[in-house]
Design a protein around this motif. Sequence first.
Motif, PDB file in Angstrom:
ATOM      1  N   GLU A 143      -9.650   7.750 -15.085  1.00 13.02           N
ATOM      2  CA  GLU A 143      -9.453   6.300 -15.181  1.00 13.02           C
ATOM      3  C   GLU A 143      -8.552   5.956 -16.364  1.00 13.02           C
ATOM      4  OE1 GLU A 143     -13.271   4.516 -15.437  1.00 13.02           O
ATOM      5  OE2 GLU A 143     -13.842   5.001 -13.369  1.00 13.02           O
ATOM      6  N   LEU A 144      -8.769   6.672 -17.478  1.00 13.12           N
ATOM      7  CA  LEU A 144      -7.952   6.437 -18.677  1.00 13.12           C
ATOM      8  C   LEU A 144      -6.497   6.788 -18.411  1.00 13.12           C
ATOM      9  CD1 LEU A 144      -7.716   5.759 -21.695  1.00 13.12           C
ATOM     10  CD2 LEU A 144      -8.368   8.128 -22.197  1.00 13.12           C
ATOM     11  N   PHE A 199       0.844  -1.192   0.000  1.00 12.76           N
ATOM     12  CA  PHE A 199       0.000   0.000   0.000  1.00 12.76           C
ATOM     13  C   PHE A 199       0.884   1.248   0.000  1.00 12.76           C
ATOM     14  CE2 PHE A 199      -3.114  -2.960   1.988  1.00 12.76           C
ATOM     15  CZ  PHE A 199      -4.180  -2.752   1.106  1.00 12.76           C
ATOM     16  N   LEU A 200       0.424   2.251  -0.725  1.00 13.07           N
ATOM     17  CA  LEU A 200       1.132   3.524  -0.756  1.00 13.07           C
ATOM     18  C   LEU A 200       0.383   4.615   0.007  1.00 13.07           C
ATOM     19  CD1 LEU A 200       2.211   3.517  -4.518  1.00 13.07           C
ATOM     20  CD2 LEU A 200       3.504   2.710  -2.519  1.00 13.07           C
ATOM     21  N   VAL A 201      -0.764   4.249   0.577  1.00 10.15           N
ATOM     22  CA  VAL A 201      -1.565   5.212   1.348  1.00 10.15           C
ATOM     23  C   VAL A 201      -2.048   4.551   2.632  1.00 10.15           C
ATOM     24  CG1 VAL A 201      -2.366   6.546  -0.641  1.00 10.15           C
ATOM     25  CG2 VAL A 201      -3.673   4.537   0.119  1.00 10.15           C
ATOM     26  N   ASN A 202      -2.472   5.383   3.581  1.00 10.37           N
ATOM     27  CA  ASN A 202      -3.052   4.901   4.831  1.00 10.37           C
ATOM     28  C   ASN A 202      -4.475   5.444   4.981  1.00 10.37           C
ATOM     29  OD1 ASN A 202      -0.601   3.585   5.832  1.00 10.37           O
ATOM     30  ND2 ASN A 202       0.202   5.682   6.101  1.00 10.37           N
ATOM     31  N   SER A 203      -5.187   4.860   5.924  1.00 12.00           N
ATOM     32  CA  SER A 203      -6.533   5.348   6.211  1.00 12.00           C
ATOM     33  C   SER A 203      -6.476   6.812   6.660  1.00 12.00           C
ATOM     34  CB  SER A 203      -7.163   4.492   7.308  1.00 12.00           C
ATOM     35  OG  SER A 203      -8.487   4.893   7.561  1.00 12.00           O
ATOM     36  N   ASN A 204      -7.434   7.601   6.207  1.00 10.29           N
ATOM     37  CA  ASN A 204      -7.565   9.041   6.482  1.00 10.29           C
ATOM     38  C   ASN A 204      -6.633   9.915   5.659  1.00 10.29           C
ATOM     39  OD1 ASN A 204      -9.636   8.741   8.453  1.00 10.29           O
ATOM     40  ND2 ASN A 204      -8.088   8.270  10.002  1.00 10.29           N
ATOM     41  N   ASP A 205      -5.830   9.295   4.771  1.00 13.61           N
ATOM     42  CA  ASP A 205      -5.003  10.093   3.867  1.00 13.61           C
ATOM     43  C   ASP A 205      -5.880  10.766   2.815  1.00 13.61           C
ATOM     44  OD1 ASP A 205      -2.731   9.388   5.163  1.00 13.61           O
ATOM     45  OD2 ASP A 205      -1.959   8.043   3.598  1.00 13.61           O
ATOM     46  N   GLY A 256      -0.457   7.561  -6.271  1.00 15.74           N
ATOM     47  CA  GLY A 256      -0.307   6.107  -6.182  1.00 15.74           C
ATOM     48  C   GLY A 256      -1.059   5.536  -4.984  1.00 15.74           C
ATOM     49  N   LEU A 257      -1.762   4.416  -5.211  1.00 11.28           N
ATOM     50  CA  LEU A 257      -2.523   3.767  -4.136  1.00 11.28           C
ATOM     51  C   LEU A 257      -1.835   2.495  -3.648  1.00 11.28           C
ATOM     52  CD1 LEU A 257      -6.176   4.125  -5.534  1.00 11.28           C
ATOM     53  CD2 LEU A 257      -5.007   5.589  -3.863  1.00 11.28           C
ATOM     54  N   THR A 289       2.228   0.349 -10.636  1.00 13.93           N
ATOM     55  CA  THR A 289       1.634   1.192  -9.586  1.00 13.93           C
ATOM     56  C   THR A 289       0.228   1.595 -10.009  1.00 13.93           C
ATOM     57  OG1 THR A 289       3.791   2.080  -8.924  1.00 13.93           O
ATOM     58  CG2 THR A 289       1.835   3.333  -8.277  1.00 13.93           C
ATOM     59  N   VAL A 290      -0.757   1.269  -9.187  1.00 17.17           N
ATOM     60  CA  VAL A 290      -2.144   1.651  -9.477  1.00 17.17           C
ATOM     61  C   VAL A 290      -2.394   3.026  -8.880  1.00 17.17           C
ATOM     62  CG1 VAL A 290      -4.578   1.080  -9.119  1.00 17.17           C
ATOM     63  CG2 VAL A 290      -2.907  -0.747  -9.517  1.00 17.17           C
ATOM     64  N   GLU A 291      -2.790   3.968  -9.755  1.00 19.13           N
ATOM     65  CA  GLU A 291      -3.033   5.343  -9.326  1.00 19.13           C
ATOM     66  C   GLU A 291      -4.512   5.580  -9.048  1.00 19.13           C
ATOM     67  OE1 GLU A 291      -1.493   7.724 -12.458  1.00 19.13           O
ATOM     68  OE2 GLU A 291       0.610   7.429 -11.883  1.00 19.13           O
TER      69      GLU A 291
END
Length: 407
Positions: free
Chosen positions: A178-179, A77-83, A90-91, A197-199
Amino acid sequence: MKRRNIIITLAILFAAVNSLLVYLDKEDRVPRLSYVEEWSQTFEEDLYVELETPGVLTALTQKNVYFDEDRGSFGEFLVNSNDKVDVGDGLFTYKAHDYYETKSYLENEVSKLNSQVAAIEQAITDISLYSIPEAEVTTELESEDSTLVIANESAEADYRKEQYLAEKNKELALKEAELQSLQTQLSELETSGDIITVESPYEGIVTEVSESLNDPLLTIRDTELKAEGELTESERMKVQQEMPVEVIVREDGSVLDGTVQEVSQSPEDVTVEGTSTYPLQVGLAEGSDIEGLLPGYHTTMAITLKKAVGATAVMDDEVYNKRIWEMTPEGKLDKQKIETGIHVNGMYEITKGAESGQWIAAEENSQFRDGAPFITPVQLDNIQWKHLGNYDNVSWKKYFVTGLLSR
């Protein structure tokens, strides 16, 4: 003493004879004077009939992000809860199982999204070039996934056109995001060979992160807010879409403008003996100041059911059987028939029969007669005593003598 008794008897007889003459005067030969003790004016007022119901702020939308384990192995994961995330942030990362299979999948998805973007852009162009016809005509404009019906040249048709364009532009922005995310993944795959990396295609706040990797992997709520509530059966019959709403936040008293976005056609629960309630959604006006406000804050929603802006109004206790007693400039009473509209806060809207600023008797009296002259008491408090006799270019002596001679 005898003379005094004669005078009293004559006075009583005089009064009795005059009263009898007035009573027997069927053809109004004897003028009857009406005494108006209290009077006021019709006035201009903005009248609103409102329905108040409790509500709560919620996120405008909530989006889920998924991970297809068939595509590869989860990385991190590249993020946390409440970010807070923006479009393109990047997610998470994953390692592709098969380079060529993943590349083919991403290219197909990019092709699909390109087609969808083109269809939405065409729909926006079509409706932007469309002008509302002057004649009453019903027209349907179709796009790939929706239909817009324009009924006529009314303001409602213009509003629906603008609303449709706004919705399509939001949809276009989402598809383009999305594109862009897929194109970035494809480019990264071609560069690294297997790490992707999924954005984020959304802007918002990360509310859920699935550490167990169960779907949805991530949940992102919109930073925009809306208000939700419930209506009883009787309230549901009064409320319609697009009605104006004031959303008052209970904690700080801030007021947000909005409109009824959706009123459910079905109750939450159906029981024979219970009370049915219908979900209500209120959209906030674009540009509303929601800084510092969070989902879950409770509100009071004031829905405007009817309104009359700049209406001619009168206090309801000055209306007698759909009539008012106008005090005309000629000094006579006119029993004036009126038509009323909104009745709220002790006031009637006058839709026909009177204009703002007319003087009217504030209390009906049995001795009021249509067309009769009227008198009013002297309001000593309103007399500017110090200015009496001090009128330049006015011959008060002339008017005084004229008044005596005319009696």
